[in-house]
Design a protein around this motif. Sequence first.
Motif, short mmCIF file in Angstrom:
data_model
loop_
_atom_site.label_atom_id
_atom_site.label_comp_id
_atom_site.label_asym_id
_atom_site.label_seq_id
_atom_site.Cartn_x
_atom_site.Cartn_y
_atom_site.Cartn_z
N VAL A 1 0.86 -1.18 0.00
CA VAL A 1 0.00 0.00 0.00
C VAL A 1 0.90 1.23 0.00
CG1 VAL A 1 -1.80 1.26 1.24
CG2 VAL A 1 -1.78 -1.24 1.28
N THR B 1 -6.01 -7.48 -5.58
CA THR B 1 -4.71 -7.00 -6.00
C THR B 1 -3.76 -6.93 -4.80
OG1 THR B 1 -3.52 -5.19 -7.07
CG2 THR B 1 -5.41 -4.58 -5.75
N ARG C 1 -1.82 -1.34 -3.97
CA ARG C 1 -2.86 -0.32 -3.92
C ARG C 1 -2.25 1.05 -3.69
NH1 ARG C 1 -8.37 0.00 -0.31
NH2 ARG C 1 -9.13 1.89 -1.31
N ASP D 1 -8.89 -2.17 4.34
CA ASP D 1 -8.12 -2.87 3.31
C ASP D 1 -7.34 -4.04 3.91
OD1 ASP D 1 -7.43 -2.94 0.51
OD2 ASP D 1 -5.43 -2.29 1.09
#
Length: 98
Positions: A39, A69, A72, A92
């Motif tokens: 991330v 995925t 991000r 997330d």
Amino acid sequence: NTQNGLKAILLQTHGGEGQWTAASMAEEMKGSVESYKLVVGSNDKMASPDQVLRLAQLLGKQEGSKGETHYRVVENCGHAVPFEAMRLWREDVIKYLA
């Protein structure tokens, strides 16, 4: 921490070459990492979204078994996504761990 110790760390980790670059570490980890989630903030100056995407590509798998995925970009955040977008980051991570 000594001056020589700090100098050694900086020379080994910030030279852009050698075993401690993101690319070198990704190559070392490739195949041994079953799952990961990267991330990055869209405004990250320490690890740009392009650099983090490259790291994801070097690690291999772009999608998990559920189609999620492993990479991000969080808009309007810098390097500290967990602090700058706490709820989004938390949701997330929970989704990723489920």
